[in-house]
Write a protein that holds these residues in place. Structure first.
Motif, PDB file in Angstrom:
ATOM      1  N   GLY A  14       0.793  -1.221   0.000  1.00 42.55           N
ATOM      2  CA  GLY A  14       0.000   0.000   0.000  1.00 42.55           C
ATOM      3  C   GLY A  14       0.821   1.264   0.000  1.00 42.55           C
ATOM      4  O   GLY A  14       2.039   1.251  -0.220  1.00 42.55           O
ATOM      5  N   PRO A  15       0.169   2.403   0.236  1.00 38.90           N
ATOM      6  CA  PRO A  15       0.847   3.702   0.155  1.00 38.90           C
ATOM      7  C   PRO A  15       1.913   3.877   1.229  1.00 38.90           C
ATOM      8  O   PRO A  15       1.833   3.296   2.311  1.00 38.90           O
ATOM      9  CB  PRO A  15      -0.300   4.704   0.338  1.00 38.90           C
ATOM     10  N   ALA A  16       2.906   4.686   0.894  1.00 42.64           N
ATOM     11  CA  ALA A  16       3.902   5.069   1.890  1.00 42.64           C
ATOM     12  C   ALA A  16       3.309   6.145   2.800  1.00 42.64           C
ATOM     13  O   ALA A  16       2.537   6.993   2.361  1.00 42.64           O
ATOM     14  CB  ALA A  16       5.157   5.601   1.199  1.00 42.64           C
ATOM     15  N   ILE A  17       3.655   6.096   4.061  1.00 43.61           N
ATOM     16  CA  ILE A  17       3.298   7.145   5.015  1.00 43.61           C
ATOM     17  C   ILE A  17       4.514   8.055   5.166  1.00 43.61           C
ATOM     18  O   ILE A  17       5.616   7.583   5.488  1.00 43.61           O
ATOM     19  CB  ILE A  17       2.901   6.545   6.374  1.00 43.61           C
ATOM     20  N   VAL A  18       4.318   9.344   4.924  1.00 50.47           N
ATOM     21  CA  VAL A  18       5.416  10.308   4.987  1.00 50.47           C
ATOM     22  C   VAL A  18       5.138  11.283   6.133  1.00 50.47           C
ATOM     23  O   VAL A  18       4.134  12.000   6.120  1.00 50.47           O
ATOM     24  CB  VAL A  18       5.566  11.081   3.663  1.00 50.47           C
ATOM     25  N   LEU A  19       6.011  11.297   7.125  1.00 53.32           N
ATOM     26  CA  LEU A  19       5.898  12.222   8.253  1.00 53.32           C
ATOM     27  C   LEU A  19       6.893  13.354   8.054  1.00 53.32           C
ATOM     28  O   LEU A  19       8.105  13.113   7.938  1.00 53.32           O
ATOM     29  CB  LEU A  19       6.192  11.500   9.574  1.00 53.32           C
ATOM     30  N   VAL A  20       6.383  14.571   8.025  1.00 54.32           N
ATOM     31  CA  VAL A  20       7.232  15.734   7.791  1.00 54.32           C
ATOM     32  C   VAL A  20       7.662  16.331   9.130  1.00 54.32           C
ATOM     33  O   VAL A  20       6.839  16.772   9.931  1.00 54.32           O
ATOM     34  CB  VAL A  20       6.492  16.786   6.949  1.00 54.32           C
ATOM     35  N   GLU A  21       8.952  16.291   9.380  1.00 54.92           N
ATOM     36  CA  GLU A  21       9.569  16.843  10.599  1.00 54.92           C
ATOM     37  C   GLU A  21       8.858  16.394  11.875  1.00 54.92           C
ATOM     38  O   GLU A  21       8.457  17.224  12.710  1.00 54.92           O
ATOM     39  CB  GLU A  21       9.620  18.374  10.517  1.00 54.92           C
ATOM     40  N   PRO A  22       8.721  15.081  12.067  1.00 52.99           N
ATOM     41  CA  PRO A  22       8.121  14.601  13.330  1.00 52.99           C
ATOM     42  C   PRO A  22       9.044  14.931  14.486  1.00 52.99           C
ATOM     43  O   PRO A  22      10.266  14.926  14.347  1.00 52.99           O
ATOM     44  CB  PRO A  22       7.994  13.093  13.103  1.00 52.99           C
ATOM     45  N   GLN A  23       8.453  15.197  15.645  1.00 49.66           N
ATOM     46  CA  GLN A  23       9.247  15.665  16.767  1.00 49.66           C
ATOM     47  C   GLN A  23       9.659  14.557  17.719  1.00 49.66           C
ATOM     48  O   GLN A  23      10.818  14.500  18.135  1.00 49.66           O
ATOM     49  CB  GLN A  23       8.460  16.735  17.536  1.00 49.66           C
ATOM     50  N   LEU A  24       8.738  13.694  18.089  1.00 47.21           N
ATOM     51  CA  LEU A  24       8.997  12.724  19.154  1.00 47.21           C
ATOM     52  C   LEU A  24       9.122  11.310  18.604  1.00 47.21           C
ATOM     53  O   LEU A  24       8.302  10.868  17.799  1.00 47.21           O
ATOM     54  CB  LEU A  24       7.874  12.759  20.196  1.00 47.21           C
ATOM     55  N   GLY A  25      10.118  10.595  19.087  1.00 42.14           N
ATOM     56  CA  GLY A  25      10.273   9.205  18.703  1.00 42.14           C
ATOM     57  C   GLY A  25       9.061   8.369  19.078  1.00 42.14           C
ATOM     58  O   GLY A  25       8.671   7.451  18.349  1.00 42.14           O
ATOM     59  N   GLU A  26       8.452   8.674  20.221  1.00 36.41           N
ATOM     60  CA  GLU A  26       7.276   7.924  20.653  1.00 36.41           C
ATOM     61  C   GLU A  26       6.139   8.047  19.638  1.00 36.41           C
ATOM     62  O   GLU A  26       5.429   7.069  19.359  1.00 36.41           O
ATOM     63  CB  GLU A  26       6.796   8.423  22.020  1.00 36.41           C
ATOM     64  N   ASN A  27       5.970   9.244  19.073  1.00 37.58           N
ATOM     65  CA  ASN A  27       4.917   9.435  18.071  1.00 37.58           C
ATOM     66  C   ASN A  27       5.197   8.624  16.806  1.00 37.58           C
ATOM     67  O   ASN A  27       4.295   8.040  16.206  1.00 37.58           O
ATOM     68  CB  ASN A  27       4.780  10.911  17.718  1.00 37.58           C
ATOM     69  N   ILE A  28       6.454   8.590  16.409  1.00 37.02           N
ATOM     70  CA  ILE A  28       6.833   7.801  15.236  1.00 37.02           C
ATOM     71  C   ILE A  28       6.534   6.327  15.483  1.00 37.02           C
ATOM     72  O   ILE A  28       6.017   5.618  14.612  1.00 37.02           O
ATOM     73  CB  ILE A  28       8.316   8.009  14.889  1.00 37.02           C
ATOM     74  N   GLY A  29       6.851   5.867  16.686  1.00 37.90           N
ATOM     75  CA  GLY A  29       6.577   4.468  17.020  1.00 37.90           C
ATOM     76  C   GLY A  29       5.097   4.143  17.002  1.00 37.90           C
ATOM     77  O   GLY A  29       4.681   3.081  16.515  1.00 37.90           O
ATOM     78  N   MET A  30       4.271   5.047  17.514  1.00 36.72           N
ATOM     79  CA  MET A  30       2.826   4.808  17.502  1.00 36.72           C
ATOM     80  C   MET A  30       2.267   4.847  16.087  1.00 36.72           C
ATOM     81  O   MET A  30       1.314   4.130  15.761  1.00 36.72           O
ATOM     82  CB  MET A  30       2.123   5.812  18.414  1.00 36.72           C
TER      83      MET A  30
END
Length: 281
Positions: A14-30
């Motif tokens: 499926g599609p790629a998820i692109v996060l622009v300038e995420p701040q917290l590692g915890e958010n990336i993990g979730m």
């Protein structure tokens, strides 16, 4: 983990998820965990504030290691989407411009159609505090926005990814109301079994003086029948109810189940046995 089955095939498409300038590692993990829940696996990060890799992200991903291990990091958004054929940007705010705006259901179907045709697609998500800049939205083909409370429209990044990941997964089902498993198929009990329950319950209640005054008994019996016929019990359910009534009817604290065989129980069993024997025997 509850709901995790390592025997079944892991969906990773499926599609790629692109996060622009995420701040917290915890958010990336979730975000990674939400992606894995619904079969997405390609996560791209644009200039993550705390760098990469991140042990906090891995811990928050709750075993979605295949997503974390495959993360690609880019310095700029144009680099992150350079190989994409179709890009959709998420936003909670109304934007100036001429781009089509989709709801998540329609966006999920469009992504599915383009994926089926072999196109590479991506969904953009902005910063935790203020989302995407207008010029970043301008790099996308279309916009997706969620039907949220207009006075409280801000979603955290994992919630937003979860919503779009769910719509992606749902768009691939044969029926959008399909579920991964179902309850047992139980057909309604035959009327004879239901009548047996009625008779048993009426006898048990009569023995305990439930029908008072006697003149009201017909109406009270009618009410009981109306209550018990409404659910359309299956035969297995009637057996459970008969067992409950039997325990209340034939046994007591002085004669608990297993301690004796009450006379009323013996007579009821004999009557039931004789009713089951073929005529002439």
């Amino acid at each position: 983990m509850a709901g995790t089955d390592h025997v079944r095939r892991m969906i990773k498409e499926g599609p790629a998820i692109v996060l622009v300038e995420p701040q917290l590692g915890e958010n990336i993990g979730m975000v990674a965990r939400a992606m894995a829940n619904f079969g997405l696996a390609e996560l791209r990060l644009v200039n993550p504030r705390d760098g990469w890799p991140s042990e906090k992200a891995r811990a928050a991903a709750s075993k979605a290691d295949h997503v974390i291990d495959g993360v690609a990091v880019f310095d700029t958004l144009p680099e992150a989407i350079a190989d994409m054929n179709y890009v959709i940007a998420t936003t909670a705010r109304e934007r100036d411009g001429f781009k089509p705006v989709r709801g998540p259901v329609e966006a999920g179907r469009i992504l599915r159609d383009r994926f089926a045709s072999g196109q590479k697609t991506a969904i953009l998500f902005g910063r935790e505090r203020f989302g995407l800049y207008n010029e970043e939205v301008g790099l996308a083909d279309e916009i997706v926005t969620f039907p949220v409370n207009p006075a409280f429209a801000s979603l955290n990044i994992a919630q937003a990814v979860l919503l779009m990941s769910y719509e992606w997964m749902k768009s691939g089902l044969e029926s959008e109301t399909a579920t991964p498993f179902s309850g047992p198929q139980m057909k309604p009990a035959p009327k004879a079994a239901l009548q047996g329950l009625f008779d048993h319950l009426e006898q048990a209640l009569s023995a305990r003086g439930y029908f008072r005054p006697p003149a009201k008994k017909p109406k009270m019996v009618d009410n009981l029948r109306a209550v018990l016929t409404r659910p359309a019990f299956a035969e297995a359910e009637i057996k459970v109810l008969r067992g409950i009534v039997a325990s209340l009817d034939y046994f007591s604290p002085k004669e608990p189940r297993g301690a004796a065989y009450p006379d009323r129980k013996a007579k009821a069993d004999a009557k039931a046995h004789s009713a089951q024997e073929p005529d002439g025997e």
